[in-house]
Design a protein around this motif. Sequence first.
Motif, mmCIF file in Angstrom:
data_model
loop_
_atom_site.group_PDB
_atom_site.id
_atom_site.type_symbol
_atom_site.label_atom_id
_atom_site.label_comp_id
_atom_site.label_asym_id
_atom_site.label_seq_id
_atom_site.Cartn_x
_atom_site.Cartn_y
_atom_site.Cartn_z
ATOM 1 N N ASP A 9 15.026 9.735 7.109
ATOM 2 C CA ASP A 9 14.955 8.535 6.264
ATOM 3 C C ASP A 9 13.876 8.629 5.186
ATOM 4 O O ASP A 9 12.897 9.366 5.347
ATOM 5 C CB ASP A 9 14.627 7.320 7.138
ATOM 6 C CG ASP A 9 15.861 6.744 7.811
ATOM 7 O OD1 ASP A 9 16.931 7.375 7.754
ATOM 8 O OD2 ASP A 9 15.751 5.648 8.408
ATOM 9 N N LYS A 13 8.484 13.553 4.696
ATOM 10 C CA LYS A 13 9.006 14.912 4.466
ATOM 11 C C LYS A 13 8.182 15.644 3.401
ATOM 12 O O LYS A 13 7.784 16.795 3.596
ATOM 13 C CB LYS A 13 10.488 14.847 4.046
ATOM 14 C CG LYS A 13 11.392 14.231 5.112
ATOM 15 C CD LYS A 13 12.839 14.166 4.668
ATOM 16 C CE LYS A 13 13.107 13.230 3.520
ATOM 17 N NZ LYS A 13 12.835 11.791 3.778
ATOM 18 N N THR A 14 7.950 14.968 2.276
ATOM 19 C CA THR A 14 7.185 15.609 1.192
ATOM 20 C C THR A 14 5.765 15.907 1.664
ATOM 21 O O THR A 14 5.248 17.007 1.423
ATOM 22 C CB THR A 14 7.156 14.697 -0.054
ATOM 23 O OG1 THR A 14 8.501 14.432 -0.453
ATOM 24 C CG2 THR A 14 6.399 15.349 -1.206
ATOM 25 N N LEU A 63 -1.141 14.242 0.981
ATOM 26 C CA LEU A 63 -0.858 13.430 -0.206
ATOM 27 C C LEU A 63 -1.078 11.962 0.129
ATOM 28 O O LEU A 63 -0.151 11.262 0.511
ATOM 29 C CB LEU A 63 0.621 13.601 -0.579
ATOM 30 C CG LEU A 63 1.084 14.719 -1.489
ATOM 31 C CD1 LEU A 63 2.551 14.552 -1.774
ATOM 32 C CD2 LEU A 63 0.292 14.739 -2.785
ATOM 33 N N PHE A 66 3.175 5.962 -2.563
ATOM 34 C CA PHE A 66 4.332 6.728 -2.091
ATOM 35 C C PHE A 66 5.348 6.884 -3.226
ATOM 36 O O PHE A 66 5.870 5.914 -3.751
ATOM 37 C CB PHE A 66 4.891 5.977 -0.872
ATOM 38 C CG PHE A 66 6.301 6.287 -0.469
ATOM 39 C CD1 PHE A 66 6.823 7.570 -0.573
ATOM 40 C CD2 PHE A 66 7.107 5.284 0.060
ATOM 41 C CE1 PHE A 66 8.128 7.841 -0.177
ATOM 42 C CE2 PHE A 66 8.397 5.540 0.458
ATOM 43 C CZ PHE A 66 8.914 6.819 0.332
ATOM 44 N N THR A 70 14.357 17.090 0.832
ATOM 45 C CA THR A 70 15.465 16.251 0.356
ATOM 46 C C THR A 70 15.012 14.795 0.204
ATOM 47 O O THR A 70 14.047 14.379 0.824
ATOM 48 C CB THR A 70 16.660 16.288 1.342
ATOM 49 O OG1 THR A 70 16.255 15.683 2.582
ATOM 50 C CG2 THR A 70 17.119 17.706 1.597
ATOM 51 N N ALA A 71 15.752 14.058 -0.603
ATOM 52 C CA ALA A 71 15.466 12.632 -0.770
ATOM 53 C C ALA A 71 16.084 11.885 0.402
ATOM 54 O O ALA A 71 17.259 12.084 0.720
ATOM 55 C CB ALA A 71 16.069 12.142 -2.081
ATOM 56 N N ASP A 106 -0.660 10.429 13.861
ATOM 57 C CA ASP A 106 -2.056 9.990 13.710
ATOM 58 C C ASP A 106 -2.186 8.461 13.686
ATOM 59 O O ASP A 106 -3.236 7.914 14.010
ATOM 60 C CB ASP A 106 -2.632 10.546 12.391
ATOM 61 C CG ASP A 106 -1.859 10.026 11.185
ATOM 62 O OD1 ASP A 106 -2.288 9.051 10.576
ATOM 63 O OD2 ASP A 106 -0.784 10.580 10.878
ATOM 64 N N ARG A 162 -0.889 13.936 7.940
ATOM 65 C CA ARG A 162 -2.253 13.493 7.613
ATOM 66 C C ARG A 162 -3.299 14.355 8.315
ATOM 67 O O ARG A 162 -4.213 14.870 7.692
ATOM 68 C CB ARG A 162 -2.451 12.021 7.997
ATOM 69 C CG ARG A 162 -3.838 11.494 7.638
ATOM 70 C CD ARG A 162 -4.024 10.067 8.102
ATOM 71 N NE ARG A 162 -3.390 9.116 7.228
ATOM 72 C CZ ARG A 162 -3.957 8.558 6.159
ATOM 73 N NH1 ARG A 162 -5.188 8.886 5.832
ATOM 74 N NH2 ARG A 162 -3.307 7.692 5.425
HETATM 75 N N1 LIG Z 1 -0.473 8.028 8.447
HETATM 76 C C1 LIG Z 1 0.377 8.912 7.935
HETATM 77 N N2 LIG Z 1 1.032 8.648 6.787
HETATM 78 C C2 LIG Z 1 1.904 9.575 6.319
HETATM 79 C C3 LIG Z 1 2.138 10.801 6.997
HETATM 80 N N3 LIG Z 1 3.071 11.495 6.298
HETATM 81 C C4 LIG Z 1 3.375 10.743 5.239
HETATM 82 N N4 LIG Z 1 2.682 9.588 5.231
HETATM 83 C C5 LIG Z 1 2.775 8.514 4.227
HETATM 84 O O1 LIG Z 1 4.112 8.033 4.222
HETATM 85 C C6 LIG Z 1 4.558 7.755 2.905
HETATM 86 C C7 LIG Z 1 5.850 8.496 2.598
HETATM 87 O O2 LIG Z 1 5.623 9.883 2.617
HETATM 88 P P1 LIG Z 1 6.609 10.926 1.880
HETATM 89 O O3 LIG Z 1 6.210 12.293 2.319
HETATM 90 O O4 LIG Z 1 6.641 10.690 0.420
HETATM 91 O O5 LIG Z 1 7.996 10.494 2.499
HETATM 92 P P2 LIG Z 1 9.457 11.182 2.300
HETATM 93 O O6 LIG Z 1 10.086 11.297 3.641
HETATM 94 O O7 LIG Z 1 9.312 12.452 1.525
HETATM 95 O O8 LIG Z 1 10.208 10.070 1.451
HETATM 96 P P3 LIG Z 1 11.513 10.258 0.459
HETATM 97 O O9 LIG Z 1 11.098 11.226 -0.608
HETATM 98 O O10 LIG Z 1 11.804 8.889 -0.095
HETATM 99 O O11 LIG Z 1 12.643 10.751 1.298
HETATM 100 C C8 LIG Z 1 3.389 8.116 1.967
HETATM 101 O O12 LIG Z 1 2.683 6.938 1.640
HETATM 102 C C9 LIG Z 1 2.525 9.031 2.809
HETATM 103 O O13 LIG Z 1 1.160 8.971 2.446
HETATM 104 C C10 LIG Z 1 1.421 11.058 8.217
HETATM 105 O O14 LIG Z 1 1.547 12.073 8.892
HETATM 106 N N5 LIG Z 1 0.567 10.066 8.632
#
Ligand SMILES: Nc1nc2c(ncn2[C@@H]2O[C@H](COP(=O)(O)OP(=O)(O)OP(=O)(O)O)[C@@H](O)[C@H]2O)c(=O)[nH]1
Length: 205
Positions: free
Chosen positions: A21, A26-27, A39, A43, A70-71, A130, A159
């Motif tokens: 989702d 993922k990114t 990062l 978001f 992927t998105a 985390d 994170r």
């Molecule tokens: N606390 C925490 N936040 C996370 C973690 N991984 C991602 N986030 C947060 O979750 C949000 C979404 O992260 P993305 O990596 O952009 O999510 P995605 O799955 O790539 O999203 P889409 O590109 O829309 O498919 C961001 O605000 C991140 O900072 C994690 O391991 N821990």
Amino acid sequence: MSRKVSHSSSCLPEQVMLVGDSGVGKTCLLVRFKDGAFLAGSFISTVGIDFRNKVLNIDGVKVKLQIWDTAGQERFRSVTHAYYRDAHALLLLYDVTNKTSFDNIQAWLSEIHEYAQQDVVLMLLGNKADATHDRVVKREDGERLAKEFGVPFMETSARSGLNVELAFTAVAKELKHRSMKDPNEKFKLQEYVSKEMKGTGCCRS
Ligand SMILES: Nc1nc2c(ncn2[C@@H]2O[C@H](COP(=O)(O)OP(=O)(O)OP(=O)(O)O)[C@@H](O)[C@H]2O)c(=O)[nH]1
């Protein structure tokens, strides 16, 4: 999927796809693995598909991973479908702080069965381990679901870095072993993951 040539020796990259989702991380997981950074901040949703390469040294053999991010948004689903059949491995993510992302795993698995190669390497990851205060999906729930569908499972955190390296290394090891010509050399992904996996208790990596 029948891959007669050894990818390791022919230097073709192994294609690993991150699915799940929107917002599950993922990114961030990919950036943590590729650059060792998190990062934080606002978001920005992935549009369509993006990829990064990373070469791993697996037991003295170079394994090139081409990792597709992927998105997760529904409107890009048809783009993602087109890439499934070329993927050698899939990392399917949910977010332990988002119950819907966990409930959607079954739908993702149906999609994977429909579009991906039958022998694709698959692993389920419960990300954001985390975020203890916001957690709504227990680790045991993830373990139960993974067992039900017979896929290896671990919790990760982009994170903190928890199990991120391990998730990609485990997949790379499995792909390397599959591409080796010696059928006597067996690798058990599930056993390797269980042995190497770090928990979410006091000793995070
Ligand atoms: N606390 C925490 N936040 C996370 C973690 N991984 C991602 N986030 C947060 O979750 C949000 C979404 O992260 P993305 O990596 O952009 O999510 P995605 O799955 O790539 O999203 P889409 O590109 O829309 O498919 C961001 O605000 C991140 O900072 C994690 O391991 N821990």
